[in-house]
Motif scaffolding. Structure first.
Motif, short mmCIF file in Angstrom:
data_model
loop_
_atom_site.label_atom_id
_atom_site.label_comp_id
_atom_site.label_asym_id
_atom_site.label_seq_id
_atom_site.Cartn_x
_atom_site.Cartn_y
_atom_site.Cartn_z
N THR A 84 0.85 -1.17 0.00
CA THR A 84 0.00 0.00 0.00
C THR A 84 0.89 1.23 0.00
N LEU A 85 0.29 2.41 0.00
CA LEU A 85 1.09 3.62 -0.05
C LEU A 85 0.32 4.82 0.44
N THR A 86 1.09 5.85 0.65
CA THR A 86 0.57 7.20 0.70
C THR A 86 1.52 8.03 -0.15
N PHE A 87 1.12 9.25 -0.46
CA PHE A 87 1.95 10.10 -1.31
C PHE A 87 2.71 11.12 -0.48
N GLY A 88 3.77 11.64 -1.08
CA GLY A 88 4.53 12.73 -0.51
C GLY A 88 4.47 13.92 -1.46
N ASN A 89 5.10 15.00 -1.06
CA ASN A 89 5.02 16.22 -1.87
C ASN A 89 5.67 16.04 -3.24
N HIS A 90 6.70 15.21 -3.37
CA HIS A 90 7.36 15.07 -4.67
C HIS A 90 6.54 14.22 -5.64
N ASP A 91 5.69 13.34 -5.12
CA ASP A 91 4.77 12.62 -6.00
C ASP A 91 3.82 13.62 -6.65
N ASP A 92 3.49 14.65 -5.91
CA ASP A 92 2.57 15.68 -6.40
C ASP A 92 3.25 16.64 -7.37
#
Length: 171
Positions: A84-92
Motif C-alpha cells: 500500500t502507499l501514501t503520497f509525498g510532496n514530490h509525487d505531487d
C-alpha cells in the motif's frame, strides 16, 4: 485479506524512493534484498516514490511514471506481497496526478487500499488487519498524504480536514 499469522504481522516501510526514469537498478536490488531479509506481510510506501520535479518527467510523463511505478513495485508484485502507499510532496510535483498514479498502482493484484479520506485525497486512508483467526479486526494502519508544497515553496503540514478524518476513522 490481511491478517496476523500466529500472532505476528510484519510491516516493511519504504520511504523516499525518489525515482527517476529509468529506474536505477540499485533501487530494485535494495528493495529485493530488504524483502528477502524481512519477509514482510505488507510493504508500505510512505511517500516521495516519484521524483516528480525531475526533468525526465517533463515529457511523456504518464508513460514514464507508469513504467517507473511498475518497475519499483515489481519486487512485491512478483512475490505476491501486499503493498500500500501514501503520497509525498514530490509525487505531487509530477504532472501525472495522484489519482492517475493511484490507478497505476491499482493495476497490481497485490495492491491494497483502504477506506480513503476523499476522492481528492485518495492516499490518505486506513487499512484494517485481522487477527490470526481471520475474524476480527485487531490492528489498523493509518496513512496520511503529506500534501504538496505551498505556493511560497514551503512544505505543507497535514491539513485540519485530514486530522478530523483520522479522528473520525479511529472511532
Amino acid at each position: 485479506m490481511l491478517k496476523f499469522n500466529n500472532g505476528k504481522f510484519r510491516i516493511m516501510q519504504i520511504a523516499d524512493i525518489q525515482e527517476d526514469y529509468p529506474v536505477n537498478p540499485d533501487t530494485i536490488r535494495l528493495i529485493d534484498a530488504a524483502i528477502e531479509k524481512e519477509q514482510p506481510d505488507l510493504v508500505v510506501l510512505t511517500g516521495d516514490q516519484i521524483q516528480g520535479y525531475s526533468a525526465c518527467y517533463k515529457t511523456d510523463t504518464y508513460n514514464k511514471v507508469k513504467k517507473v511505478i511498475k518497475e519499483y513495485t515489481r519486487p512485491m508484485t512478483e512475490r505476491g506481497i501486499p503493498f500500500t502507499l501514501t503520497f509525498g510532496n514530490h509525487d505531487d510535483d509530477c504532472v501525472t496526478s495522484k489519482q492517475a498514479q493511484l490507478e497505476i498502482y491499482s493495476e497490481a493484484e497485490c495492491f491494497v487500499i483502504g477506506e480513503c479520506h476523499s476522492k481528492d485525497d485518495p492516499a490518505t486512508h486506513f487499512i484494517n488487519i485481522k487477527g490470526s483467526d481471520g475474524e476480527k479486526d485487531i490492528f489498523a494502519l493509518y496513512l496520511i498524504d503529506s500534501n504538496k508544497k505551498e505556493p511560497d515553496g514551503a512544505y505543507s503540514p497535514v491539513r485540519k480536514d485530514q486530522l478530523e478524518w483520522l479522528e473520525g476513522a479511529r472511532k
